[in-house]
Design an enzyme around this catalytic site. Structure first.
Site, short mmCIF file in Angstrom:
data_model
loop_
_atom_site.label_atom_id
_atom_site.label_comp_id
_atom_site.label_asym_id
_atom_site.label_seq_id
_atom_site.Cartn_x
_atom_site.Cartn_y
_atom_site.Cartn_z
N LEU A 45 69.63 62.85 41.30
CA LEU A 45 68.23 62.44 41.35
C LEU A 45 67.40 63.68 41.03
CD1 LEU A 45 67.96 60.27 44.62
CD2 LEU A 45 68.06 59.45 42.27
N ASP A 46 66.29 63.51 40.33
CA ASP A 46 65.40 64.63 40.05
C ASP A 46 64.94 65.26 41.37
OD1 ASP A 46 65.59 64.09 37.35
OD2 ASP A 46 63.76 62.90 37.30
N GLU A 47 64.56 66.53 41.29
CA GLU A 47 64.14 67.27 42.49
C GLU A 47 63.04 66.52 43.26
OE1 GLU A 47 62.45 71.73 43.74
OE2 GLU A 47 62.90 71.24 41.65
N ARG A 77 61.21 57.95 33.93
CA ARG A 77 59.99 58.70 33.62
C ARG A 77 59.72 58.72 32.11
NH1 ARG A 77 61.48 64.23 36.24
NH2 ARG A 77 59.38 64.81 35.53
#
Length: 223
Positions: free
Chosen positions: A48-50, A151
């Site tokens: 998962l992205d930060e 995104r």
């Protein structure tokens, strides 16, 4: 393991950060996990992205790692996200099938070329506030797992994720005054264990995201 990752936690070392990542925490708690999967991200089945929060799978041994990786390759794991985007998509329920390619110079994904990427979304509710104007809450189902997929796809169709510092475009300055992270949460996971048992898990929206929904007059009970 399935963990509920908070926003702001980097999954593994990279981009100049070499400590205080999820990988470090996992090795500290489960030392044997350092030999599972890839060396620089032990036990990490998917990322998962930060600044994305929510459910994330971790394998504690190599057998489980290989099994779960294979489930992903065969599209047998269901992952769903909740996201708030700027504007309201013309189609309230649609599938975005647009390939994505890494643009290393800009540390983002370029839509229109590269590997297959398929994102299915459903508009759950619409809202508005003076700061953010018109927004829409989406339930998103990923059929592929490309970097920044949700995104990049939402920005590609003209509806970037609220709070996105990379793909937010003209909305970035406004978003910074309202939210210090992107509105993207991995809320649902479903998969089958080798013994046939089906695991189905959900994660509640973090309080900072619930607060944004309240500002735009969207009832979080609809989720």
């Amino acid at each position: 393991l399935v963990i509920d990752k908070p926003a702001g936690l980097l999954v593994h070392p990279g981009a100049g950060k070499t400590e205080d990542t999820l990988s470090h925490a996992l090795v500290a708690r489960y030392p044997d996990i350092r030999n599972v999967g890839e060396k620089h991200r032990p036990g990490i089945v998917h990322r998962l992205d930060e600044d994305t929060s929510g459910l994330m799978m971790i394998a504690k041994n190599q057998t489980t790692f290989d099994y779960l990786k294979n489930l992903f390759l065969e599209h047998k794991i269901t992952k769903k996200y909740l996201t708030l985007v700027h504007g309201v998509p013309e189609k309230l329920h649609d599938t975005i099938n647009v390939p994505l390619e890494k643009n290393f110079k800009r540390s983002k994904m370029k839509a229109g070329s590269g590997k297959e990427a398929i994102t299915q979304y459903l508009v759950v509710s619409q809202g508005r506030s003076q700061e953010l104007d018109q927004v829409a809450l989406l339930r998103v189902n990923l059929h592929t797992g490309r970097t920044h997929q949700i995104r990049a796809h939402m920005a590609h169709i003209g509806h970037p994720v609220v709070g996105d510092p990379v793909y937010g475009g003209t909305y970035k300055k406004t978003d910074e005054s309202v939210l210090n992270r992107q509105f993207l949460h991995s809320y649902y996971l479903k998969f089958q264990l080798p013994d046939g048992a089906v695991i189905e898990l959900t994660s509640e929206l973090p309080k900072e995201l619930k607060a944004i929904l309240s500002k735009v007059h969207i009832n979080d009970q609809l989720i």
